[in-house]
Write a protein that holds these residues in place. Structure first.
Motif, PDB file in Angstrom:
ATOM      1  N   LYS A  14      26.571  41.878  49.786  1.00 42.87           N
ATOM      2  CA  LYS A  14      27.256  42.139  48.514  1.00 42.87           C
ATOM      3  C   LYS A  14      28.018  43.459  48.512  1.00 42.87           C
ATOM      4  N   GLN A  15      28.220  44.016  49.679  1.00 46.10           N
ATOM      5  CA  GLN A  15      28.879  45.323  49.724  1.00 46.10           C
ATOM      6  C   GLN A  15      30.395  45.221  49.597  1.00 46.10           C
ATOM      7  N   ARG A  16      30.940  46.243  48.915  1.00 49.47           N
ATOM      8  CA  ARG A  16      32.393  46.361  48.836  1.00 49.47           C
ATOM      9  C   ARG A  16      32.815  47.631  49.577  1.00 49.47           C
ATOM     10  N   SER A  17      34.032  47.634  50.066  1.00 46.03           N
ATOM     11  CA  SER A  17      34.546  48.853  50.690  1.00 46.03           C
ATOM     12  C   SER A  17      34.920  49.845  49.583  1.00 46.03           C
ATOM     13  N   PHE A  18      35.153  51.097  49.947  1.00 42.28           N
ATOM     14  CA  PHE A  18      35.580  52.082  48.948  1.00 42.28           C
ATOM     15  C   PHE A  18      36.925  51.660  48.343  1.00 42.28           C
ATOM     16  N   GLU A  19      37.762  51.069  49.186  1.00 42.99           N
ATOM     17  CA  GLU A  19      39.085  50.633  48.721  1.00 42.99           C
ATOM     18  C   GLU A  19      38.924  49.555  47.649  1.00 42.99           C
ATOM     19  N   LYS A  20      38.012  48.601  47.888  1.00 44.03           N
ATOM     20  CA  LYS A  20      37.828  47.527  46.907  1.00 44.03           C
ATOM     21  C   LYS A  20      37.207  48.065  45.622  1.00 44.03           C
ATOM     22  N   LEU A  21      36.283  49.034  45.774  1.00 44.71           N
ATOM     23  CA  LEU A  21      35.685  49.659  44.582  1.00 44.71           C
ATOM     24  C   LEU A  21      36.773  50.343  43.763  1.00 44.71           C
ATOM     25  N   LEU A  22      37.643  51.019  44.481  1.00 45.49           N
ATOM     26  CA  LEU A  22      38.717  51.758  43.838  1.00 45.49           C
ATOM     27  C   LEU A  22      39.662  50.794  43.108  1.00 45.49           C
ATOM     28  N   LYS A  23      39.959  49.685  43.764  1.00 50.22           N
ATOM     29  CA  LYS A  23      40.834  48.691  43.137  1.00 50.22           C
ATOM     30  C   LYS A  23      40.179  48.103  41.880  1.00 50.22           C
ATOM     31  N   ALA A  24      38.863  47.877  41.953  1.00 54.23           N
ATOM     32  CA  ALA A  24      38.138  47.357  40.792  1.00 54.23           C
ATOM     33  C   ALA A  24      38.157  48.375  39.649  1.00 54.23           C
ATOM     34  N   LEU A  25      38.088  49.648  40.004  1.00 53.17           N
ATOM     35  CA  LEU A  25      38.170  50.705  38.977  1.00 53.17           C
ATOM     36  C   LEU A  25      39.570  50.733  38.368  1.00 53.17           C
ATOM     37  N   GLU A  26      40.562  50.610  39.244  1.00 55.09           N
ATOM     38  CA  GLU A  26      41.957  50.652  38.769  1.00 55.09           C
ATOM     39  C   GLU A  26      42.277  49.455  37.871  1.00 55.09           C
ATOM     40  N   ALA A  27      41.654  48.311  38.198  1.00 54.91           N
ATOM     41  CA  ALA A  27      41.905  47.099  37.417  1.00 54.91           C
ATOM     42  C   ALA A  27      41.071  47.068  36.140  1.00 54.91           C
ATOM     43  N   GLY A  28      40.236  48.063  35.954  1.00 51.23           N
ATOM     44  CA  GLY A  28      39.401  48.112  34.750  1.00 51.23           C
ATOM     45  C   GLY A  28      38.240  47.140  34.803  1.00 51.23           C
TER      46      GLY A  28
END
Lengths: 514, 443
Positions: free
Chosen positions: A265-279
């Motif tokens: 279930k791990q996400r990369s930092f990039e994917k976490l960041l994108k999820a943050l950016e997408a709200g």
């Protein structure tokens, strides 16, 4: 009278966990919350025999950044911060939550954090999406460890890291092996003085160019930005040859945190960041993990975090994240913690202190969210048993196991995108393949003099650079001026130890000019 | 432990130059401490009776580990002690920085005492307020080596060790089952184990630079293994000993002539062996000249990662973080040889003791002590000056150099980095001889 307390602790700089003493001195009239710290050499430590690298020597600076508990920007007591965090978590929607802990905390804290995340049915993110690139049958092999002593006993050492800058306490083991007659092969763009041969190879070339045997050891590292293609090639090399394999890790408890987490279930930092950016994430709880330090673009992280309703940070040292978090739970520094970490070799080490302040804060939060009874001793026992161990023992690393993964392919989306090699020659502008000489987020929180890139002399001449000057480095994300150093590097390569915005994987292309 | 006769010696026999046999009055301390527990008794008595404010000692963690602590607790001092050959620390670095009000006593191997004296010359220690209880030393062993030799040569589990001792050239380990396991140090060193390299060629075995020189060499007859030979070197030393007697912590007997002779003989033998080892280690390096010599240093230093540990641990370096050598640690530099070390080679050429601390903590396994001694030894020989043996400053600082002599380059010539340029060699040799005899003059 000056009071001095000596902690027999370990260095939090990387996943080796070197043994050391931290001396904490408080002047009679001094501020007890700001003791004078010094680092001392613990020669009986089996990992490092008392020797320390540049980071270990600078620990007093690292530990000098003591975090204050805060609520909405105002200094608070720890109790108030925990209460505010509990209130914020209760009000949060579980669909929009994330918990991040990369392995800078103890196993006990990690498990308490997992218990807290579980009350929201969330996993603890470690940034190790790389596990998702491999079939589950391979995960076990990625987690194997073996003692550094195995390096000394090897007949041939293959280095996929540069031990002069990454995990420097490995260097002495390789040198000892060499003194006993071992051959050292360095695989990478830079020629290393200790290597008998230096080979600049693509992962696809490992199989045909390298010939390890059962008496060999392969040394690489595994971190959130690791290249799955390279890791796959190293695993295959170990399996076909029967060579021993040791993956070093960037954070002091990388291995413990990874083993205690759910890999799939791990996400990369990039994917976490994108999820943050997408709200998509509205509440983020970080345990000793500063995304802005972990990311290659701190400004982007700061902007993305502004989309959050609540940012909760539990930290053992202050960092950019503690500056703009809504709630900061200021825990004790790492050396004061009671608990354990699992180092890269698989040694279960004590952190050395006697405080469980950080653990208690997490247990208190879990209790507020309905998870009762997180007792330190029981949690510790659970952590140990999940490693198959019953107690800490710094003298017992894991025993090397043969790699047996069978034939496998990387999961879709993780294959390496080959970039065409540059052949075009332009005057005063050169394209080069960029690579990090260093896990770019190791040694967080310590400013080091690495504001330079490395080039070989031919590239310096082509660019017409003058000694003592600087160069312009153009990346897809912008331009930056950097100083340079002449090193023995392969052709068309530029190396850096400094994080550079937009550059993640090895062999990203950059443009250089005077 | 056998009953002891009432000692004939009273506090009156304790004066500078006296050679005595002493022991702790407390039976438990005699059993716990090495050689009758005298050193621990002296330290505890000094604290108890207010002769000192603090004691710097080693707090034992295990057979292979102890932490230096500065304590004002008598009980903590009593808990310390015992043979600790696998704890190679230099205590001088743990003395509070600067000239303070505190009076401090510490047990000191010759290199500890030498470092304290060198620090005093740099105003980092007040020698008047520092009581040095010297301990004879034949060398120490890195704990990593100790564990390795236990596993591979003694075939013992390090966790089963309950104590150790060096007697008559043998390293003896005691196991928890009450057995003794002895192997000669020569045999261990032939296998690449045994003492740290610098200890093998160390030229000070009896700490005659301390206030008291203590040890088990020369303890004969009924006192063998039960007493400590102590030589009173200074008035401060006499004070320490008188204080312990008056406090009832220790007793002394005049040493027998035979014991005195035995001690001197052991010292002579040890020094001779050291000299032999020194020749073996340094002759091949000294034989290299010019580019070959430069290449040797370049190769030896190529793995330096500029961590700064060698400077931080050096007991005679008091420069602090912002010093000449630290100007050359930038990772951006691409010099072909570490300028940091080159600066330090010269800077420490008059003060490097060869204590081995730098080498112990070097993460790149550079034989640093050997390299530093390559510069320090010629300076020592040229000026007949041994750092840390007295409060005397180096002669080339105390005296005005003659301009035409060129002797300030003498050390560099010897180090092989400069061709001999002094045309007045015979004259200079004559002056050096004069200086040895206390006649002053140039180097």
């Amino acid at each position: 009278m000056i009071e001095e307390k000596v902690y027999s602790s370990i260095c939090p700089g990387c996943g080796l966990g070197c043994g050391l003493y931290i001396r904490e001195k408080v002047e009679p009239t001094g501020d007890k919350t700001k003791p004078e710290l010094s680092v001392d050499f613990r020669k009986n430590a089996p990992v490092n025999a008392g020797k320390l690298c540049r980071f270990g020597m600078n620990l007093p600076i690292y530990y000098g950044k003591i975090p204050n508990s805060k609520v909405k920007g105002k200094k608070s007591s720890l109790k108030e911060a925990v209460a505010a965090a509990a209130k914020a978590l209760k009000a949060a929607s579980k669909e929009n939550m994330a918990f991040l802990s990369v392995g800078m905390s103890t196993n006990e804290e990690q498990l308490a954090f997992s218990a807290l995340a579980k009350t929201f049915s969330c996993p603890v993110e470690t940034g190790m999406e790389i596990y998702a690139a491999f079939p589950e049958t391979v995960h076990k092999a990625l987690g194997y460890g073996t003692g550094l002593e195995e390096i000394e006993a090897s007949k041939q050492v293959f280095l996929f890291i540069d031990p002069y800058v990454s995990y420097p306490l490995v260097l002495r083991r390789v040198l000892k092996a060499k003194r006993k007659g071992a051959k050292v092969t360095a695989v990478g763009p830079k020629s290393l003085p200790l290597a008998d041969e230096n080979l600049s190879l693509e992962p696809a070339e490992y199989g045909k160019s390298l010939a390890p045997t059962q008496a060999s050891i392969l040394l690489s590292d595994l971190h959130p930005y690791s290249d799955p293609t390279q890791i796959k090639a190293i695993l295959e090399l170990a399996e076909t040859s029967g060579a021993k394999l040791l993956f070093l890790r960037p954070f002091v408890n990388s291995k413990g945190a990874t083993r205690l987490a759910k890999h799939t279930k791990q996400r990369s930092f990039e994917k976490l960041l994108k999820a943050l950016e997408a709200g998509e994430i509205k509440t983020l709880f970080c345990l000793d993990s500063d995304l802005s330090e972990l990311s290659l673009d701190p400004k982007r992280v700061k902007k993305a975090l502004s989309n959050l309703d609540t940012l909760i940070v539990q930290a053992s040292r202050s960092s950019p994240l503690t500056e703009f978090a809504d709630i900061v739970i200021g825990a004790e520094p790492f050396y004061q913690k009671k608990g354990s970490v699992l180092n890269a070799e698989g040694r279960l080490l004590k952190t050395g202190g006697d405080s469980i302040l950080g653990f208690k804060a997490l247990a208190e939060l879990a209790k507020a969210l309905g998870k009762e009874g997180l007792d330190f001793a029981q949690v510790q026992k659970k952590a140990f048993s999940s490693f198959g161990l019953s107690e800490t023992d710094e003298f017992k690393p894991e025993k090397a196991k043969p790699i047996s993964c069978g034939n496998f392919e990387l999961r879709a989306g993780f294959e390496k995108k080959e970039k065409p090699k540059n052949t075009k020659k332009e005057e005063q502008t050169q394209k080069a393949h960029f690579s990090y000489n260093f896990t770019p987020f190791m040694w967080q929180g310590l400013e080091d003099d690495c504001n330079f890139v490395e080039l070989n002399i031919r590239l310096v001449q082509k660019l017409g650079l003058s000694k003592g000057g600087s160069l312009n480095l153009k990346t897809p994300d912008g331009e930056t001026q950097m100083r340079f150093k002449v090193s023995a590097l392969a052709e068309g390569v530029v190396l850096s130890e400094k994080k550079i915005k937009g550059l993640v994987l090895p062999r990203d292309e950059v443009e250089l000019s005077r | 432990m056998p009953e002891r006769p009432e000692p004939k010696a009273k506090a009156g026999v304790i004066k500078v130059g006296a050679k005595l046999i002493g022991w702790a009055t407390d039976a438990k301390l005699r059993e716990k401490g090495a050689s009758g527990g005298l050193v621990t008794a002296l330290l505890a008595a000094a604290l108890k009776k207010g002769l000192v404010d603090k004691v710097l000692t080693l707090k034992k963690i295990s057979e292979f580990e102890a932490v230096p602590v500065l304590t004002s607790e008598v009980e903590e001092v009593l808990q310390s002690g015992g043979s600790m050959h696998s704890v190679p620390v230099n205590l001088a670095r743990y003395l509070p920085e600067g000239i303070g009000e505190q009076r401090i006593a510490l047990p000191a191997k010759p290199c500890d005492a030498r470092a304290v004296i060198e620090r005093a010359k740099r105003n980092a220690v007040d020698l008047e307020k520092t009581f040095l209880i010297g301990l004879n030393c034949g060398g120490s062993i890195h704990p990593e080596t100790t564990r390795k030799m236990l596993k591979t040569v003694y075939r013992l589990d390090p966790e089963e060790i309950s104590g150790e001792e060096i007697v008559k050239g043998k390293l003896i380990f005691f196991t928890k089952d009450g057995k003794e396991h002895a192997i000669s140090i020569d045999e261990l060193e032939e296998k690449g184990l045994g003492r740290r390299e610098n200890c093998r060629y160390c030229s000070v075995k009896i700490p005659i630079n301390a206030d008291l020189a203590c040890g088990n060499w020369g303890v004969t007859g009924a006192f063998a293994g039960q007493g400590t030979f102590v030589e009173v070197r200074t008035e401060k030393g006499a004070k320490l000993l008188r204080n312990a007697l008056e406090a009832g912590f220790a007793k002394v007997e005049p040493a027998e002539e035979k014991g005195i002779r035995v001690r001197e003989k052991i010292n002579r033998i040890m020094l001779k062996l050291s000299e032999k080892n020194r020749q073996e280690i340094f002759s091949p390096i000294e034989a290299k000249q010019g580019p070959e010599r430069l290449k040797y240093f370049q190769k030896a230093l190529e793995n330096c990662i500029h961590c700064g540990a060698c400077k931080a641990v050096c007991p005679v370096c008091t420069c602090g973080e912002d010093s000449k050598c630290t100007s050359y640690t930038s990772r951006e530099d691409s010099y072909k040889i570490s300028l940091f070390h080159l600066v330090r080679f010269l800077h420490l050429s008059d003060s490097c003791l060869g204590c081995g601390q730098c080498e112990d903590v070097c993460p790149a396994e550079i034989p640093l002590t050997r390299l530093y001694q390559c510069f320090a030894t010629p300076v020592r020989e040229a000026f007949d000056y041994m750092p840390g043996m007295s409060a005397q400053t180096p002669p080339y600082f105390a005296l005005k150099l003659e301009k035409e002599c060129g002797c300030q380059h003498h050390g560099l010539e010897k180090a092989g980095l400069e061709e001999s340029s002094c045309a007045k060699e015979p004259e200079r040799e004559g002056k050096r001889e004069g200086q040895r005899q206390g006649q002053g003059g140039c180097c």
